[in-house]
Scaffold this motif. Structure first.
Motif, mmCIF file in Angstrom:
data_model
loop_
_atom_site.group_PDB
_atom_site.id
_atom_site.type_symbol
_atom_site.label_atom_id
_atom_site.label_comp_id
_atom_site.label_asym_id
_atom_site.label_seq_id
_atom_site.Cartn_x
_atom_site.Cartn_y
_atom_site.Cartn_z
ATOM 1 N N THR A 179 -25.054 -3.500 18.420
ATOM 2 C CA THR A 179 -26.286 -2.746 18.156
ATOM 3 C C THR A 179 -26.385 -1.540 19.085
ATOM 4 O O THR A 179 -26.692 -0.420 18.646
ATOM 5 C CB THR A 179 -27.519 -3.650 18.345
ATOM 6 N N ALA A 180 -26.138 -1.744 20.366
ATOM 7 C CA ALA A 180 -26.215 -0.642 21.337
ATOM 8 C C ALA A 180 -25.202 0.446 21.003
ATOM 9 O O ALA A 180 -25.515 1.646 21.022
ATOM 10 C CB ALA A 180 -25.989 -1.171 22.745
ATOM 11 N N THR A 237 -29.935 4.217 22.895
ATOM 12 C CA THR A 237 -30.661 5.494 22.943
ATOM 13 C C THR A 237 -30.373 6.231 24.237
ATOM 14 O O THR A 237 -30.161 7.454 24.237
ATOM 15 C CB THR A 237 -32.178 5.242 22.802
ATOM 16 N N ALA A 238 -30.344 5.491 25.342
ATOM 17 C CA ALA A 238 -30.029 6.114 26.637
ATOM 18 C C ALA A 238 -28.618 6.696 26.632
ATOM 19 O O ALA A 238 -28.349 7.698 27.292
ATOM 20 C CB ALA A 238 -30.172 5.087 27.757
ATOM 21 N N GLY A 239 -27.712 6.099 25.839
ATOM 22 C CA GLY A 239 -26.353 6.620 25.728
ATOM 23 C C GLY A 239 -26.276 7.939 24.995
ATOM 24 O O GLY A 239 -25.202 8.552 24.931
ATOM 25 N N ASN A 240 -27.384 8.391 24.435
ATOM 26 C CA ASN A 240 -27.437 9.720 23.817
ATOM 27 C C ASN A 240 -28.734 10.421 24.165
ATOM 28 O O ASN A 240 -29.247 11.237 23.392
ATOM 29 C CB ASN A 240 -27.295 9.619 22.293
ATOM 30 N N SER A 241 -29.264 10.111 25.326
ATOM 31 C CA SER A 241 -30.584 10.607 25.712
ATOM 32 C C SER A 241 -30.640 12.124 25.831
ATOM 33 O O SER A 241 -31.665 12.736 25.523
ATOM 34 C CB SER A 241 -31.018 9.960 27.027
ATOM 35 N N TYR A 789 -20.865 4.341 29.402
ATOM 36 C CA TYR A 789 -19.874 3.448 30.005
ATOM 37 C C TYR A 789 -20.392 2.006 30.060
ATOM 38 O O TYR A 789 -19.609 1.053 29.907
ATOM 39 C CB TYR A 789 -19.484 3.937 31.395
ATOM 40 N N ILE A 790 -21.698 1.849 30.246
ATOM 41 C CA ILE A 790 -22.283 0.505 30.213
ATOM 42 C C ILE A 790 -22.063 -0.123 28.837
ATOM 43 O O ILE A 790 -21.713 -1.307 28.718
ATOM 44 C CB ILE A 790 -23.791 0.563 30.555
ATOM 45 N N ILE A 793 -18.399 -1.180 28.421
ATOM 46 C CA ILE A 793 -18.140 -2.407 29.185
ATOM 47 C C ILE A 793 -18.754 -3.623 28.494
ATOM 48 O O ILE A 793 -18.130 -4.684 28.380
ATOM 49 C CB ILE A 793 -18.685 -2.265 30.631
ATOM 50 N N LEU A 794 -19.980 -3.457 28.009
ATOM 51 C CA LEU A 794 -20.654 -4.540 27.305
ATOM 52 C C LEU A 794 -19.892 -4.940 26.046
ATOM 53 O O LEU A 794 -19.714 -6.138 25.760
ATOM 54 C CB LEU A 794 -22.077 -4.098 26.948
ATOM 55 N N LEU A 795 -19.419 -3.941 25.285
ATOM 56 C CA LEU A 795 -18.666 -4.223 24.066
ATOM 57 C C LEU A 795 -17.350 -4.924 24.393
ATOM 58 O O LEU A 795 -16.985 -5.917 23.754
ATOM 59 C CB LEU A 795 -18.397 -2.928 23.301
ATOM 60 N N GLY A 796 -16.638 -4.403 25.383
ATOM 61 C CA GLY A 796 -15.363 -5.014 25.761
ATOM 62 C C GLY A 796 -15.542 -6.455 26.221
ATOM 63 O O GLY A 796 -14.761 -7.341 25.838
ATOM 64 N N THR A 797 -16.559 -6.703 27.025
ATOM 65 C CA THR A 797 -16.816 -8.063 27.520
ATOM 66 C C THR A 797 -17.161 -9.000 26.373
ATOM 67 O O THR A 797 -16.654 -10.126 26.296
ATOM 68 C CB THR A 797 -17.981 -8.038 28.530
ATOM 69 N N SER A 798 -18.014 -8.548 25.470
ATOM 70 C CA SER A 798 -18.431 -9.403 24.350
ATOM 71 C C SER A 798 -17.254 -9.720 23.424
ATOM 72 O O SER A 798 -17.130 -10.847 22.940
ATOM 73 C CB SER A 798 -19.567 -8.741 23.576
ATOM 74 N N LEU A 799 -16.397 -8.733 23.182
ATOM 75 C CA LEU A 799 -15.226 -8.988 22.336
ATOM 76 C C LEU A 799 -14.265 -9.971 23.001
ATOM 77 O O LEU A 799 -13.724 -10.874 22.344
ATOM 78 C CB LEU A 799 -14.504 -7.668 22.036
ATOM 79 N N PHE A 800 -14.077 -9.814 24.282
ATOM 80 C CA PHE A 800 -13.180 -10.728 25.011
ATOM 81 C C PHE A 800 -13.691 -12.163 24.928
ATOM 82 O O PHE A 800 -12.932 -13.093 24.625
ATOM 83 C CB PHE A 800 -13.067 -10.284 26.475
ATOM 84 N N LEU A 801 -14.985 -12.352 25.199
ATOM 85 C CA LEU A 801 -15.560 -13.692 25.181
ATOM 86 C C LEU A 801 -15.573 -14.270 23.774
ATOM 87 O O LEU A 801 -15.381 -15.477 23.575
ATOM 88 C CB LEU A 801 -16.980 -13.658 25.747
#
Length: 808
Positions: A179-180, A237-241, A789-790, A793-801
């Protein structure tokens, strides 16, 4: 958990591979021959963005202001790529290096596939749904027109909904990450109207889930999930603020913001209602979702050989060249809109599956996606469903900023494949029951009945269109006959595709074939269906080598003006406020943008257009009255261009120049008073000043001001001031971000002459710097990169898990 390659990996790999190969095959001239589409809007964008792109290439810096369009406007409305922004890298990575803009279609297929898989729909059906979603005619007509940002924004919608659905169905970490990411990417493409429609979809989905959780007495759980999704939306949203803040800031001062002139009939904020709903889909026209040529196709569409129109023209003794010219671009469209590039076709098979979905999909999701389809369809009808759409326009926050109601059909064509695939999945899972067979034949009867009803309605309406009024009756009758044949041909085509699909499903019911083979057959039929209709509007002739080189090639008129290296503006009399070719090389009075500055639009309507009209009328009589175009003079309009030849360029000796000292100042107290005063003002010797904006004493001065250095967001001047007082600059006033420095000390910028900048200059030799540095953008750009970048990192972590736990 052990992963089974054949079951867990191979189907998804083959699906993604099919998306890539289909895009490669359809758009092979782009990928393999280095050709491009002749996209009108993109060429206009290229003209408007040329100064911005050149500045980045020369300095490595992002230009935040450009003087190339409408006298000057913020550059982030045209093109923005902040330092450190990684979204371009991400889109290139996610689309496997496919070129822009066709990479959007691949992304859309992949996103829809993820959404459908998240509903546990089998891979064969999900692939077919993804094909149809990306390859509907709405996307292809938008692609041909150059509405690339709109296509990207729509193609990201399924990913947003996938993230939300995953979160609601227990896969929270991956759902929040998706979603993010999706919110960030959609905002990157800066198409807020599609984002607004996306919010409506999210609201409908959320309402459906709220009802389910309420009935299950799990309301606290719903609130917890909603809070997590709000957090994900905030991160995205903050990623395109930086983009969002800049656009929202500008919105207040654009034609979509508050009105400056309250004496207009409609003084409310936002767009004029008639303008906003000018392009509204007709209610009956929605049958093009099922029969592409129901309303005759495009506004100008080629007729087949030996058409009734061709026969009628030849019978009247017209020359072959005249006949062929008419036949190549006949006015076949007879619908409610002012014009169209083609019909919005969702695929006859997919509409059939959509009806199946209404009967077979799980009730909760059936209600959600049926509501999405119906709401967005109602939005697309615009003024043709006035009670509904005018109410939203007047009362729904921010909705009055948008235009072209028919655009909502792009979202309807998201909901239809989802419900269609849900229906097909549940039909196949329960295909051997008596109830399923009865419901299947009911769905078939409804769809076929809609086609027959459409043919009956069209016959009753007589195939009459507004575009034919200029033609003699004999030609009108011929056109109507051709329209009837086009409709009948496509109706038979749709019936054939539906019949073949129904036959495959029936074969499974009769146990004559396996589910897998039937689904593969249906998928191929779906692709052939939409592919064939798209080829009518985007075929091999739509691609060419370097269209911009041809479009922007310097004319003798351009070369004459280019010889002047001074600072000035150009007025192109040929459609000045709807073209950006002039902006490719020159600071233009006109331009091409859907959200001009509000004050500039006021000036166009009240002063510039009347001046142009009077000037042209006098010039045609041999009287080039440059003194009469005082508003154009204050905008430093040194050249007037009436064509492409050298003799079509006229030098205006009365242009005021970059800056000057007026000898008289007229004080006003309202916008209406000020713009009215401009019509009788000698702008070289007089200026207006609205005393309501500041209590600073404004008095006339005298002296000379010379421009020393120009960059898009920075202008440097030197002034010899004999008497301290007001200097007027031929620069557009914008209250957010412009700063003025006189001899190194910051000073206030005044608004004079309704929309120009003015400065109170001290006596003596004075250096002046005007610099555009909007605080909101500069602060947000740093925050934006951190959150990007957050998200990664969040996407990479979620895919790994997720993969570590095992593919669900």
């Amino acid at each position: 958990m052990q992963i089974n390659f054949k079951k867990d990996i191979l189907p998804h790999f083959l699906g993604i591979l099919s998306f890539y190969l289909i895009v490669l095959l359809y758009f092979s001239p782009i990928v393999f021959e280095d050709k491009l589409m002749f996209q009108t809007d993109i060429l206009q964008w290229e003209g408007s963005a040329k100064e911005i792109l050149d500045h980045r290439e020369t300095t490595g810096e992002q230009a935040l202001w450009t003087n190339r369009m409408f006298g000057g406007m913020p550059a982030y409305l045209i093109h923005l790529q902040p330092k450190g922004d990684i979204t371009n890298v991400l889109t290139t990575l996610f689309t496997l290096g496919l070129p822009h803009p066709i990479n959007a279609l691949f992304f859309g297929m992949a996103a829809m596939y993820v959404l459908l898989i998240s509903f546990k729909i089998r891979s064969e059906i999900s692939v077919a749904g993804a094909w149809v979603f990306a390859f509907n005619t709405f996307n292809f007509l938008s692609l041909e027109a150059g509405h690339n940002a709109k296509i990207w924004a729509i193609c990201i919608v399924p990913l947003i909904m996938a993230g939300i659905h995953l979160t609601f169905t227990g896969r929270r970490l991956i759902g929040i990450a998706i979603t993010a990411l999706a919110v960030m990417l959609q905002l990157k493409f800066n198409h807020l109207q599609i984002t607004y429609y996306t919010l409506i979809l999210v609201a409908v989905y959320g309402m459906g889930q709220l009802i389910c959780f309420f009935n299950a007495k799990k309301l606290p759980e719903f609130i917890k999930i909603a809070a997590l999704l709000l957090l994900a939306a905030f991160i995205g949203t903050a990623g395109n603020s930086a983009r969002l803040i800049s656009v929202l800031e500008y919105g207040k001062y654009s034609t979509r913001g508050e009105r400056n002139l309250q004496d207009k009939e409609d003084s409310q904020a936002g767009l004029d209602r008639d303008y906003a709903f000018h392009w509204s889909q007709g209610k009956v026209e929605s049958l093009t979702l099922l029969i592409p040529n129901f309303y005759g196709g495009a506004s100008a569409q080629a007729l087949p050989e030996n058409s009734e129109s061709e026969k009628a023209l030849r019978a009247q003794g017209l020359e072959a060249g005249q006949v062929n010219e008419f036949i190549r671009g006949a006015p076949t469209y007879w619908g409610d809109q002012p014009g169209t590039g083609g019909p919005i076709y969702g695929g006859a098979i997919m509409v059939f599956l959509f009806v199946i979905g209404i009967l077979f999909a799980p009730s909760a999701y059936r209600n959600i996606f049926l509501a999405m389809a119906l709401v967005t369809l109602a939005l697309s009808w615009g003024k043709n469903l006035a009670w509904f759409n005018y109410t939203l326009f007047d009362y729904l926050p921010g909705y009055n900023k948008f235009r072209a109601a028919s655009m909502a059909l792009g979202i309807t064509l998201f909901a239809i494949p989802v419900l269609g695939c849900l229906g097909l999945e549940n039909l196949m899972a329960n295909i051997n029951t008596r109830k399923s067979r009865q419901s299947f034949f009911t769905a078939l009867g409804i769809t076929v009945g809609l086609i027959l009803l459409g043919m009956l309605i069209a016959s009753w309406m007589g195939y009459r269109g507004a575009a034919e009024e200029m033609y003699p009756e004999w030609l009108r009758e011929a056109l109507r006959a051709d329209r009837r044949k086009m409709l009948q041909s496509d109706a038979i085509r749709s019936l054939l595709f539906i019949a073949l699909t129904a036959a495959l499903i029936f074969a499974v019911m009769m146990q004559k074939t396996k589910n897998t083979w039937a689904l593969i057959g249906i998928s191929l039929l779906l692709l052939v269906d939409v592919w064939g209709v798209n080829r009518r509007y985007l075929d091999k002739d739509s691609f060419t080598y370097n269209p911009s080189q041809q479009y922007f090639a310097a004319t003798p008129a351009d070369q004459k003006i280019m010889a002047d290296q001074n600072y000035f503006r150009v007025l192109n009399l040929q459609n000045p406020f709807n073209e950006a070719r002039t902006s490719y090389r020159f600071n233009s009075i006109g331009g091409y943008h859907g959200a001009k500055m509000g004050r500039y639009q006021d000036l166009i309507e009240r002063a510039i257009n009347p001046e142009i009209s009077q000037f042209v009328q006098k010039a045609q009589e041999g009287n080039f009255d440059y003194e009469s175009i005082q508003v154009l003079n204050m905008l430093n309009t040194k050249y007037v261009m009436a064509g492409r030849g050298e003799n079509a360029v006229f030098v205006n000796p009365m242009a005021n120049g970059p800056a000057w000292f007026p000898a008289e100042i007229t004080t006003v107290t309202s916008n209406e008073e000020e713009i009215a005063a401009l019509t009788d003002l000698d702008t070289k010797t007089e200026a207006t000043f609205n005393s309501q904006q500041t209590h600073i004493a404004v008095n006339p001065g005298s002296g000379q001001v010379q421009i020393e250095n120009y960059q898009p967001g920075r202008l440097e001047y030197n002034a010899e001031v004999q008497q301290a007082g007001l200097a007027v600059f031929s620069e557009i006033y914008y209250p957010e971000g412009w700063r003025a420095f006189i001899n190194g000390e910051e000073t206030d910028i005044l608004r004079v002459n309704y929309l120009l900048r003015g400065l109170m200059l001290p006596e003596g030799n004075t250096s002046i710097v005007l610099e555009f540095s909007p605080k909101g953008y500069l602060t947000a750009s740093a925050i934006m990169v951190i959150f990007q970048y957050i998200i990664v990192i969040l996407l990479g972590t979620s895919l790994f898990l997720t993969f570590k736990k095992g593919i669900p």
